[in-house]
Design an enzyme around this catalytic site. Structure first.
Site, PDB file in Angstrom:
ATOM      1  N   PRO A 122       0.844  -1.199   0.000  1.00 33.88           N
ATOM      2  CA  PRO A 122       0.000   0.000   0.000  1.00 33.88           C
ATOM      3  C   PRO A 122       0.875   1.244   0.000  1.00 33.88           C
ATOM      4  O   PRO A 122       1.946   1.255   0.621  1.00 33.88           O
ATOM      5  CB  PRO A 122      -0.804  -0.108   1.298  1.00 33.88           C
ATOM      6  N   LYS A 123       0.465   2.261  -0.717  1.00 35.81           N
ATOM      7  CA  LYS A 123       1.196   3.526  -0.718  1.00 35.81           C
ATOM      8  C   LYS A 123       0.659   4.363   0.449  1.00 35.81           C
ATOM      9  O   LYS A 123      -0.347   5.057   0.318  1.00 35.81           O
ATOM     10  CB  LYS A 123       1.023   4.259  -2.049  1.00 35.81           C
ATOM     11  N   VAL A 124       1.329   4.270   1.559  1.00 38.04           N
ATOM     12  CA  VAL A 124       0.868   4.926   2.782  1.00 38.04           C
ATOM     13  C   VAL A 124       0.923   6.439   2.598  1.00 38.04           C
ATOM     14  O   VAL A 124       1.920   6.993   2.116  1.00 38.04           O
ATOM     15  CB  VAL A 124       1.740   4.489   3.980  1.00 38.04           C
TER      16      VAL A 124
END
Length: 558
Positions: A122-124
């Protein structure tokens, strides 16, 4: 009828298709580029130097993309980095590379096709940092800055429990990750990012954090630059050091379908942080001394569809509805929002438009309300040049205006016709806004009921109406004469539900006084005055007479 009808009808037709072509290089466009560049520079300075976000992350990214596209189109323009001037006094031990953004599934498939040993995370949505440990002790925390250098956040990090101060790993240990705002059970699809990134940036800009502020910040480690060369080994090592999320949220993938599945899963299921997409990584990558502060070839981002969009206003039109309500409509340079192309958005009321003072050349924020209807959020950037507009006067339009066609009445007149044929009135099947557009453009309609006298030959001569269409229209128009009296009252725009008026002829209603109207249930002084004005209005009387001569029940005035 005059040529103004054909010209005005253009305002009712669909806008042009979405295009990525370079705009004309005019002085006005050059001014727009300069204004946007200056605004983006102010946003950059506030965010990177002061820790304040003056605009949502999504809108900033789009503004930056607009600017870079426009600058690319100009031979003399120089594209500036968003991190220009964002460096700090502390050098990163390993450069922060950033990520190239893949725009769609096709680009993702192409990127994956030439690579193996692929992983997805996931691209936090937070702020990037570098952590340096020596002998297991945390020695330094550096903000991303310009990728080469940043601010020393070691003091702030000492207050954040999510950042381990001691690790079992010995020697020098370099980690790169994201400080994020803790949001347990956060579902990105329904909750959005909620300013998560800018909130953390603002907190880290402070020298002293309150206990609850420090407790609200989490850490996601997404890389170990000087760790093992094998991705699986790096993840296992991070897990042993206590960074369990790194292992849990890093998944191996081999196909586009798998990447799509994880992206959708993380978008629609609870996570402990906000995200704005996914990151695709190669397990194998160059040694860290070769990294540069620029997007690498071994990792890329695939962002989620934007929940709001930045749009350039190309024109402002004023739509006048059946009852005279004026609605400003912003015609936009087409933008994509949740896989929809948005070309027009309403500014709501004339009063709101005046407050915002939106003119061509302005940049506005829009989002989808209920996932379907574009909604104006506000003005992001106002152009220095304020274009003159012809603004309709509210006093000129009301429930009894524009019963005949004229250049000033095309919008309300068209709305009256569309209402008249709709389900709520005469319910003329197959006749809608498009049909009335064609008849208006052919200059066949001076008055609201002129269509009653058109024959099949005349209809066939209208551009866009073929033999079958002309026959069907002629039949619908004939059927309209047989509609009940109360349906026709709705079609003409009676102020109240005709079923409550207790009368079956126009003559009877015309003869009622204001006091007579008030004897009916639910009719007060205001509504009584509206009813009396409606049934005694000169043009309404002419329409009623026209219906009587056409044989419509209830309208015989003699």
């Amino acid at each position: 009828m005059n040529a103004w009808i054909a010209a005005c009808i253009f305002l009712l037709l669909p806008a042009t298709a979405l295009t990525d072509a370079c705009p004309p290089q005019t002085p006005a466009h050059d001014r727009q580029v300069a204004e946007l560049a200056a605004q983006v520079a102010r946003w950059d300075d506030a965010y990177h130097r002061q820790g304040h976000s003056l605009i949502s992350d999504e809108l900033y990214d789009q503004a930056r993309a607009h600017l870079e596209h426009w600058q690319h189109c100009s031979n003399n323009a120089v594209t500036t980095s968003p991190l220009s001037g964002a460096g700090g006094p502390v050098q990163h031990p390993v450069a922060q590379t950033g990520l190239r953004k893949l725009p769609d599934e096709r680009a993702v498939a192409q990127w994956m096709a030439s690579r193996d040993d692929l992983w997805i995370q996931p691209k936090v949505d937070g702020v990037a940092i570098t952590l340096r440990y020596e002998g297991g002790q945390l020695r330094q925390v550096v903000s991303r800055g310009d990728g080469n250098s940043g601010q020393d956040w070691t003091h702030q990090a000492a207050q954040i429990a999510s950042i381990p101060k001691q690790l079992s790993e010995r020697g020098e240990l370099i980690l790169q990750g994201e400080l994020y705002l803790k949001r347990p059970g956060h579902v990105q699809a329904s909750e959005g990012s909620a300013a998560a990134r800018s909130t953390v940036a603002g907190l880290m800009a402070r020298q002293q954090l309150q206990q609850d502020q420090a407790a609200s910040i989490g850490l996601f480690v997404w890389d170990w630059p000087n760790g093992p060369t094998d991705m699986q080994q790096r993840l296992e090592g991070l897990g042993r050091m206590g960074f369990a999320d790194s292992r849990a949220y890093s998944q191996p993938i081999g196909t586009l379908t798998e990447a799509q599945r994880w992206r959708e899963h993380w978008f629609r299921n609870p996570l402990p942080f906000a995200t704005d997409g996914v990151v695709l990584r190669q397990g194998q990558r160059p040694s860290s001394e070769r990294w540069r502060a620029e997007p690498p070839h071994w990792a890329a981002a695939w962002k989620y569809p934007a929940s709001e969009a930045l749009a350039l206003v190309e024109a402002v039109d004023f739509s006048i509805g059946r009852t005279g309500r004026i609605t400003p409509l912003l015609r936009l340079q087409p933008v994509k929002l949740d896989d929809r192309t948005i070309r027009v958005v309403s500014a709501g009321s004339l009063e709101r438009w005046r407050q915002l003072d939106i003119r061509p050349g302005d940049q506005v924020a829009i989002r989808l309300a209920g996932q379907t209807i574009p909604k104006l959020e506000g003005v992001v950037l106002q152009s220095a040049e304020r274009a003159a507009l012809e603004i309709p006067h509210e006093d000129d339009y009301h429930a009894l205006s524009c019963l005949r066609a004229s250049s000033a009445c095309i919008s309300q007149f068209h709305a009256r016709l569309t209402w008249l044929s709709g389900k709520q009135a005469l319910n003329l099947s197959g006749i809608g806004a498009g049909t009335w557009q064609k008849l208006l453009a052919a200059q066949h309609l001076e008055g609201l009921l002129d269509w009653l006298h058109l024959d099949e030959v005349q209809l066939l001569a209208v551009p866009g109406i073929g033999p079958q269409g002309a026959t069907a229209l002629n039949q619908r128009f004939a059927e309209a004469r047989q509609r009940p009296f109360h349906d026709w009252l709705r079609a003409l725009g009676a102020p109240v539900n005709p079923d409550n008026l207790r009368a079956e002829s126009w003559m009877e209603m015309q003869q009622r006084s204001a006091s007579d109207w008030q004897t009916l249930p639910g009719i007060g002084p205001t509504r009584a005055a509206q009813l009396q004005a409606f049934f005694q209005h000169e043009e309404m009387l002419a329409l009623a007479d026209q219906l009587g001569r056409a044989g419509v029940a209830g309208f015989q005035l003699r």
